[in-house]
Design a protein around this motif. Structure first.
Motif, PDB file in Angstrom:
ATOM      1  N   GLU A  81       0.965  -1.302   0.009  1.00  0.00           N
ATOM      2  CA  GLU A  81       0.040  -0.030  -0.064  1.00  0.00           C
ATOM      3  C   GLU A  81       0.639   1.087  -0.026  1.00  0.00           C
ATOM      4  OE1 GLU A  81      -3.136  -0.315  -0.490  1.00  0.00           O
ATOM      5  OE2 GLU A  81      -3.413   2.185  -0.295  1.00  0.00           O
ATOM      6  N   LEU A  84       2.291   1.954  -3.538  1.00  0.00           N
ATOM      7  CA  LEU A  84       1.246   2.486  -4.288  1.00  0.00           C
ATOM      8  C   LEU A  84       0.883   4.074  -3.966  1.00  0.00           C
ATOM      9  CD1 LEU A  84      -1.507  -0.192  -4.331  1.00  0.00           C
ATOM     10  CD2 LEU A  84      -0.129   0.325  -6.210  1.00  0.00           C
ATOM     11  N   GLU A  88       1.424   7.202  -6.454  1.00  0.00           N
ATOM     12  CA  GLU A  88       0.144   8.050  -6.767  1.00  0.00           C
ATOM     13  C   GLU A  88       0.541   9.361  -6.596  1.00  0.00           C
ATOM     14  OE1 GLU A  88      -2.698   6.547  -4.353  1.00  0.00           O
ATOM     15  OE2 GLU A  88      -4.004   5.946  -6.060  1.00  0.00           O
ATOM     16  N   GLN A  95      -2.743   1.346 -11.352  1.00  0.00           N
ATOM     17  CA  GLN A  95      -3.446   0.077 -11.299  1.00  0.00           C
ATOM     18  C   GLN A  95      -2.602  -0.849 -10.484  1.00  0.00           C
ATOM     19  OE1 GLN A  95      -4.324  -1.672 -15.026  1.00  0.00           O
ATOM     20  NE2 GLN A  95      -5.742  -3.045 -14.194  1.00  0.00           N
ATOM     21  N   LEU A  96      -3.207  -1.456  -9.603  1.00  0.00           N
ATOM     22  CA  LEU A  96      -2.631  -2.631  -8.868  1.00  0.00           C
ATOM     23  C   LEU A  96      -2.776  -3.892  -9.582  1.00  0.00           C
ATOM     24  CD1 LEU A  96      -1.154  -3.743  -6.221  1.00  0.00           C
ATOM     25  CD2 LEU A  96      -3.627  -4.167  -5.542  1.00  0.00           C
ATOM     26  N   CYS A 102       2.531  -3.036 -10.227  1.00  0.00           N
ATOM     27  CA  CYS A 102       1.681  -1.960 -10.477  1.00  0.00           C
ATOM     28  C   CYS A 102       1.759  -1.308 -11.743  1.00  0.00           C
ATOM     29  CB  CYS A 102       1.482  -1.135  -9.434  1.00  0.00           C
ATOM     30  SG  CYS A 102       2.650   0.061  -9.067  1.00  0.00           S
ATOM     31  N   ALA A 231      -7.356   2.969 -13.439  1.00  0.00           N
ATOM     32  CA  ALA A 231      -6.812   3.853 -12.008  1.00  0.00           C
ATOM     33  C   ALA A 231      -7.760   3.150 -10.890  1.00  0.00           C
ATOM     34  CB  ALA A 231      -6.853   5.231 -12.094  1.00  0.00           C
ATOM     35  N   ARG A 232      -7.036   2.742  -9.780  1.00  0.00           N
ATOM     36  CA  ARG A 232      -7.534   2.297  -8.750  1.00  0.00           C
ATOM     37  C   ARG A 232      -8.472   3.378  -8.372  1.00  0.00           C
ATOM     38  NH1 ARG A 232      -4.395   1.868  -3.171  1.00  0.00           N
ATOM     39  NH2 ARG A 232      -3.444   3.893  -3.269  1.00  0.00           N
ATOM     40  N   ARG A 233      -9.477   3.186  -7.354  1.00  0.00           N
ATOM     41  CA  ARG A 233     -10.143   4.406  -6.562  1.00  0.00           C
ATOM     42  C   ARG A 233      -9.700   3.942  -5.246  1.00  0.00           C
ATOM     43  NH1 ARG A 233     -16.283   3.749  -5.620  1.00  0.00           N
ATOM     44  NH2 ARG A 233     -16.018   5.492  -3.980  1.00  0.00           N
ATOM     45  N   ALA A 234      -9.054   4.962  -4.720  1.00  0.00           N
ATOM     46  CA  ALA A 234      -8.648   4.910  -3.257  1.00  0.00           C
ATOM     47  C   ALA A 234      -9.699   4.642  -2.271  1.00  0.00           C
ATOM     48  CB  ALA A 234      -7.895   6.491  -3.025  1.00  0.00           C
ATOM     49  N   PRO A 235      -9.468   3.467  -1.296  1.00  0.00           N
ATOM     50  CA  PRO A 235     -10.641   3.254  -0.559  1.00  0.00           C
ATOM     51  C   PRO A 235     -10.683   4.323   0.357  1.00  0.00           C
ATOM     52  CG  PRO A 235      -8.317   2.001  -0.094  1.00  0.00           C
ATOM     53  CD  PRO A 235      -8.127   2.822  -1.354  1.00  0.00           C
TER      54      PRO A 235
END
Lengths: 513, 237
Positions: A81, A84, A88, A95-96, A102, A231-235
């Motif tokens: 994490e 990433l 970012e 993208q993971l 990544c 792209a991942r959406r940040a949790p």
């Protein structure tokens, strides 16, 4: 439409995560095992001959000082994490692919930093500053070719495939890099040993022979990987904490100060349409100690419930007045299990009757403590007390010992109605007043004639008795092994008792009243 | 007689009449109770809003709890850390709807009042002798909520007092057998006056609590030391 992709690859990530967690030197020989085969190993272990897929015994034979760990997927992801997040910061939209690998779109960073190599160098520098000394970056058309390029790169360096050069680059790469073991095995048997050999076939022939999977493999091999970088959406950040400066000692002020934090915690979850059904409360004290405990809830936590749990946790742990070992400097609320709010909504005509009961029992728990309100679960076991498990209200009803096992030596029905959790001393004597015992072979030294189940001096005559019923538990374990013999006795006053003798000492286990 | 004494007498008289009026609760209904208690409880079953005292046997209290619990009521056991859950389950108590509060703590009346609010039947062993004022307050709460209290020990002005006066175990001999069943004599005295005496199996050979019937005397009669032998014979035949 091919996407110029930059793949960042950190080799042996599972090993790195474990080393970081355990605080071991980076050169230690470490292997991570999944299903008792080597899943990943460190460079020093590889130098000794350990390789992926090897059995644990073989690996340890090659490298006796090997440190062995189980593969933990969540640890892997958790450790990745920060990487990433660092990527970012430099280039949004990461993208993971899997923990340790990544991808980012190459277009933005290369324009900003003045070229793909330069962008890769900035990224590598950033990761090295984070402590990830082994990172390799590949740039190519599409994520597949870029990942292969990253594997070709040197440590902390990048390998760039020019635009439209992917097919030529992939030509000599063994076909095993495709992550489809069954297809790869088939292709190898057909004599297709490199991606180039597969790419040389006509796309239409591959589809008719191998179906969709074959078509996918052909697209990869020809460098036409049209997957875009998603792209991942940040949790959302759901963890809430409160810091106390100066640190607090008393429970009441801590509980009071946590009120707004608890409300923020619950409302942040509600904003996501979630409710928390299990929460972990972590307490950090002034002297640097951290303690945590997970609390379950039969429904879901509202702020009051959270405050109650904080109170119980602080009061429950041993130590001075506040419960904690030192003044508390931080309390964190971590949601362990969340559920959709819709699954827990109240009915139109109010909630179920159980809900009313739950509210009242929570109030009682506030008075007598969390462990003060319990449900009993029947389990297995030989002793009468160990056959019932007390579970605090709201926790999962799981017996301590499995009830379906045979448990030879347990007593026949009826069960005693009064069970002493802590056995009470008893006195049993024979006709002449001599103590009654049981020999190592389970033979009674003399018949019991008088007894006192409360351990006093007032002995009463035995009206009926049976025994000894020997119990020989866990004889293979010197710390937990127990050998005792049990008796049922009825006194002349009509009271029935369950007594036991161990090493010449009598005690009362239960009463049939 | 001094005027003060006569006033006190008058006040006590009035209190007594109030209590009598309270006892005749129109809203009081009966709970599902094991048929074994039909002969000894006033009205033949447990009544809501009433308190009962049980002495001499935990199992008897479990049996009182078993009827409502099996019928789906939430029940509680307070102040009994030695509660034998296995025996309770065998008697018919549904443990998943039974709440245990083993230690009532200092403020036992407050905890008990909170339990009375939601539970239908509560078995309680008070840590201290119950004062008349506490009993009156809790009794009012019981009537208001329609709950039933079973007290292990003395409870002032209870609806009925049940006591095991004679207990006769079967199945255990002189060094052989094991406890199988028990015949007890339960003496019940109700507040309205009048005592009753019934014989119960507590528990019976089938783990159930029931009244001793006419057909039982031939099979399991006699005292326990030779009664056990008879039982073995009857099983063997």
């Amino acid at each position: 439409m091919l996407t110029r992709t930059m793949v960042i690859w950190c080799p042996d990530w599972p090993v790195r995560a474990v080393i970081h967690l355990e605080g071991m030197p980076p050169t230690a020989p470490v292997a991570v095992f999944a299903k008792s085969k080597v899943f990943a190993c460190s460079a020093s272990a590889r130098a000794e001959g350990v390789c992926r897929g090897m059995r644990m015994r073989d690996a340890q034979a090659r490298c006796p000082e090997l440190c062995v760990f189980d593969y933990d997927e969540t640890l892997d992801a958790r450790a990745f994490e920060p990487v990433l997040e660092a990527v970012e910061v430099l280039s949004p939209g990461v993208q993971l692919i899997r923990p340790g690998t990544c991808a980012v779109r190459a277009k933005g960073p290369s324009r900003f930093y003045g070229g793909e190599r330069q962008a890769a160098a900035v990224l590598a520098e950033r990761l090295v500053a984070l402590g990830v000394d082994d990172c390799r970056i590949g740039v190519a058309d599409g994520p597949f070719a870029a990942e292969q390029a990253a594997r070709r790169a040197e440590q902390q360096d990048s390998f760039v495939i020019d635009k439209d050069g992917s097919a030529a680059f992939l030509h000599d790469i063994p076909i095993g890099v495709l992550d489809r073991p069954e297809l790869v095995s088939l292709l190898l048997r057909l004599g297709l040993r490199t991606l180039g050999a597969l790419a040389a076939l006509a796309a239409r022939d591959v589809v008719t022979r191998f179906g969709d999977e074959g078509a996918w493999a052909h697209r990869m091999a020809t460098g036409r990987d049209e997957r875009a970088v998603v792209a991942r959406r940040a949790p959302p950040e759901l963890v809430r904490h409160a810091d106390f400066e100066p640190p607090l000692e008393q429970v009441d002020p801590i509980a009071f100060s946590m009120r707004s934090t608890a409300e923020a915690f619950v409302s942040a979850l509600a904003h996501e349409g979630l409710v928390c059904t299990a929460v972990r409360i972590e307490v950090r004290t002034d002297d640097g100690c951290e303690s945590g405990r997970t609390w379950l809830h039969p429904r879901w936590f509202d702020p009051h419930d959270l405050i109650d749990r904080i109170r119980w946790q602080l009061q429950g742990s041993p130590g001075p007045a506040s419960g904690a070992s030192a003044p508390v400097s931080q309390v964190r609320l971590v949601p362990e299990e969340v559920d959709l709010l819709g699954n827990h909504a109240d009915g139109l005509w109010g909630g179920a009757p159980d809900e009313r009961i739950h509210r009242a029992l929570s109030r009682v728990q506030g008075m007598v403590g969390h462990e003060g309100v319990i449900s009993a679960v029947l389990g297995g076991g030989r002793g009468t007390a160990e056959r019932q498990t007390a579970v605090p209200w709201g926790d999962q009803l799981v017996p301590a010992k499995a009830p379906e096992l045979p448990w030879p030596g347990s007593l026949p029905a009826p069960a005693p109605s009064t069970v002493y959790a802590d056995p009470r001393p008893a006195v049993v004597v024979g006709v002449g007043g001599q103590p009654v015992g049981v020999t190592g072979r389970g033979v009674l030294t003399t018949e019991p004639a008088r007894f006192c189940p409360t351990g006093g001096d007032e002995l009463q005559p035995v009206q009926a008795w049976a025994g000894p019923w020997p119990v020989d538990e866990r004889w293979w374990d010197p710390e937990q092994s127990r050998r005792y013999a049990r008796f049922q006795m009825v006194g002349v006053d009509g009271s029935a008792w369950l007594l036991a003798v161990e090493n010449g000492t009598w005690w009362t286990e239960a009463r049939y009243d | 007689m001094t005027p003060t004494a006569s006033l006190v007498r008058q006040a006590q008289d009035l209190q007594g009449r109030i209590r009598q009026a309270e006892g005749v609760g129109l809203a009081s209904t009966t709970l599902e109770t094991l048929p074994a208690f039909a002969g000894c409880l006033p009205g033949g079953a447990l009544r809501t809003g009433a308190a009962y005292s049980v002495s001499g046997s935990t199992h008897l209290a479990m049996a009182l709890l078993a009827g409502p619990s099996a019928a789906g009521a939430w029940c509680g056991v307070a102040g009994v850390p030695t509660f034998g859950a296995e025996a309770a389950a065998a008697t018919g108590v549904d443990l998943s709807r039974t709440i245990l509060v083993p230690d009532l703590g200092d403020q036992w009346t407050a905890v008990l009042a909170a339990l009375i609010d939601v539970l239908a039947v509560i078995v309680v062993r008070p840590p201290l002798p119950v004062a008349g004022a506490d009993a009156a307050r809790l009794g009012a709460r019981l009537r208001q909520r329609g709950a039933t209290l079973v007290c292990l020990g003395e409870w002032p002005r209870s609806e009925a007092q049940l006591a095991v006066t004679d207990s006769d175990w079967l199945g255990l001999g002189a060094g052989h057998g094991h406890l199988l069943a028990r015949r007890v004599t339960v003496t019940a005295s109700s507040r309205a006056g009048g005592g009753r005496r019934v014989q119960l199996w507590l528990p019976g050979p089938d783990q159930r609590v029931r009244a001793v019937g006419a057909d039982d005397s031939g099979r399991y009669g006699g005292r326990q030391h030779h009664g056990g032998g008879e039982l073995h014979r009857s099983k063997a035949s």
